[in-house]
Design a protein around this motif. Structure first.
Motif, PDB file in Angstrom:
ATOM      1  N   ASN A   1       0.801  -1.219   0.000  1.00 13.52           N
ATOM      2  CA  ASN A   1       0.000   0.000   0.000  1.00 13.52           C
ATOM      3  C   ASN A   1       0.831   1.265   0.000  1.00 13.52           C
ATOM      4  OD1 ASN A   1      -2.565  -0.934  -0.130  1.00 13.52           O
ATOM      5  ND2 ASN A   1      -2.994  -0.793   2.049  1.00 13.52           N
ATOM      6  N   ASP A   2       2.158   1.169  -0.037  1.00 17.24           N
ATOM      7  CA  ASP A   2       2.973   2.340   0.233  1.00 17.24           C
ATOM      8  C   ASP A   2       2.823   3.437  -0.803  1.00 17.24           C
ATOM      9  OD1 ASP A   2       6.082   3.259  -0.554  1.00 17.24           O
ATOM     10  OD2 ASP A   2       5.236   1.700  -1.810  1.00 17.24           O
TER      11      ASP A   2
ATOM     12  N   VAL B   1      -0.675   7.546   3.331  1.00 14.20           N
ATOM     13  CA  VAL B   1      -0.395   8.873   3.852  1.00 14.20           C
ATOM     14  C   VAL B   1       0.282   8.753   5.206  1.00 14.20           C
ATOM     15  CG1 VAL B   1      -1.459  10.976   4.735  1.00 14.20           C
ATOM     16  CG2 VAL B   1      -2.264   9.994   2.607  1.00 14.20           C
ATOM     17  N   ALA B   2      -0.183   7.806   6.004  1.00 15.19           N
ATOM     18  CA  ALA B   2       0.353   7.685   7.359  1.00 15.19           C
ATOM     19  C   ALA B   2       0.347   6.227   7.797  1.00 15.19           C
ATOM     20  CB  ALA B   2      -0.485   8.520   8.324  1.00 15.19           C
TER      21      ALA B   2
ATOM     22  N   LEU C   1      -1.180   0.178  11.414  1.00 15.96           N
ATOM     23  CA  LEU C   1      -2.262   0.716  10.601  1.00 15.96           C
ATOM     24  C   LEU C   1      -1.684   1.615   9.524  1.00 15.96           C
ATOM     25  CD1 LEU C   1      -5.266   1.323   9.981  1.00 15.96           C
ATOM     26  CD2 LEU C   1      -5.131   3.127  11.728  1.00 15.96           C
ATOM     27  N   SER C   2      -1.968   1.285   8.277  1.00 14.27           N
ATOM     28  CA  SER C   2      -1.572   2.103   7.132  1.00 14.27           C
ATOM     29  C   SER C   2      -2.834   2.684   6.526  1.00 14.27           C
ATOM     30  CB  SER C   2      -0.850   1.219   6.100  1.00 14.27           C
ATOM     31  OG  SER C   2      -0.604   1.926   4.921  1.00 14.27           O
ATOM     32  N   VAL C   3      -2.897   4.013   6.421  1.00 19.85           N
ATOM     33  CA  VAL C   3      -4.092   4.671   5.892  1.00 19.85           C
ATOM     34  C   VAL C   3      -3.770   5.419   4.616  1.00 19.85           C
ATOM     35  CG1 VAL C   3      -5.259   4.852   8.110  1.00 19.85           C
ATOM     36  CG2 VAL C   3      -3.747   6.677   7.393  1.00 19.85           C
TER      37      VAL C   3
ATOM     38  N   GLY D   1     -14.979  11.630   1.979  1.00 19.24           N
ATOM     39  CA  GLY D   1     -14.575  11.457   3.371  1.00 19.24           C
ATOM     40  C   GLY D   1     -14.100  10.059   3.690  1.00 19.24           C
ATOM     41  N   GLU D   2     -13.995   9.207   2.662  1.00 18.52           N
ATOM     42  CA  GLU D   2     -13.539   7.841   2.866  1.00 18.52           C
ATOM     43  C   GLU D   2     -12.209   7.614   2.172  1.00 18.52           C
ATOM     44  OE1 GLU D   2     -16.436   4.985   1.642  1.00 18.52           O
ATOM     45  OE2 GLU D   2     -17.817   5.487   3.239  1.00 18.52           O
ATOM     46  N   SER D   3     -11.500   6.604   2.643  1.00 18.18           N
ATOM     47  CA  SER D   3     -10.257   6.170   2.022  1.00 18.18           C
ATOM     48  C   SER D   3     -10.059   4.711   2.392  1.00 18.18           C
ATOM     49  CB  SER D   3      -9.089   7.028   2.525  1.00 18.18           C
ATOM     50  OG  SER D   3      -8.877   6.796   3.907  1.00 18.18           O
TER      51      SER D   3
END
Length: 157
Positions: A38-39, A43-44, A62-64, A71-73
């Motif tokens: 997912n990199d 974002v964080a 947790l990778s977001v 408003g979703e990701s």
């Protein structure tokens, strides 16, 4: 390039948490690969060891992804139960799905939280935003555990 290095550091940290005798390397590798994959859009990344009922703790990574106009990701959450199958034998699970930023009043305080809804139909997981670098695991009413234990995960730089 910083993201690649950050994910590599997280992967190294996760792998180093296991002892040499761990026979669950396949499960752990899958979780690390999922976060690393997912990199490009991450974002964080947040990490921490939270309390567990039957062991020394549960490591959360947790990778977001960035937040879309709705408003979703997306997110990837790797939970590793430390010593789950005996001393040095960890067990990892990977959850992917949608992250939604929600706001709610809790005891007359406005709270901002992340609602993580897994793609596999499991129950959502909630993290309240404590500050710019800290998230805290809470229940679906955004209430914190009545405990002196640490339920925080911290953003990895």
């Amino acid at each position: 390039m910083k993201k690649v290095m950050m994910i590599a550091a997280i992967a190294a940290a996760l792998v180093s948490c296991q002892s040499k005798g761990n026979q669950n390397n396949d499960t752990m590798s899958e979780g690390v690969m999922t976060v690393a994959a997912n990199d490009s859009s991450a974002v964080a990344v947040y990490e921490g060891i939270l309390p567990a009922a039957d062991g020394p703790g549960i490591q959360y990574v947790l990778s977001v992804d960035s937040i879309g106009p709705d408003g979703e990701s997306g997110y990837t959450l790797v939970t590793t139960y430390l010593d789950a199958e005996g001393q040095g034998k960890n067990k990892s699970f990977t959850s992917t799905g949608k992250r939604q930023v929600i706001q709610k009043d809790v005891n007359n305080n406005k709270k901002t939280a992340y609602k993580l809804t897994p793609n596999d139909g499991e129950a959502p997981v909630y993290f309240v935003v404590v500050n710019d670098t800290t998230l805290r695991l809470v229940n679906d009413s955004l209430q914190e555990a009545v405990s002196d234990l640490n339920y925080d995960i911290i953003q990895v730089k």
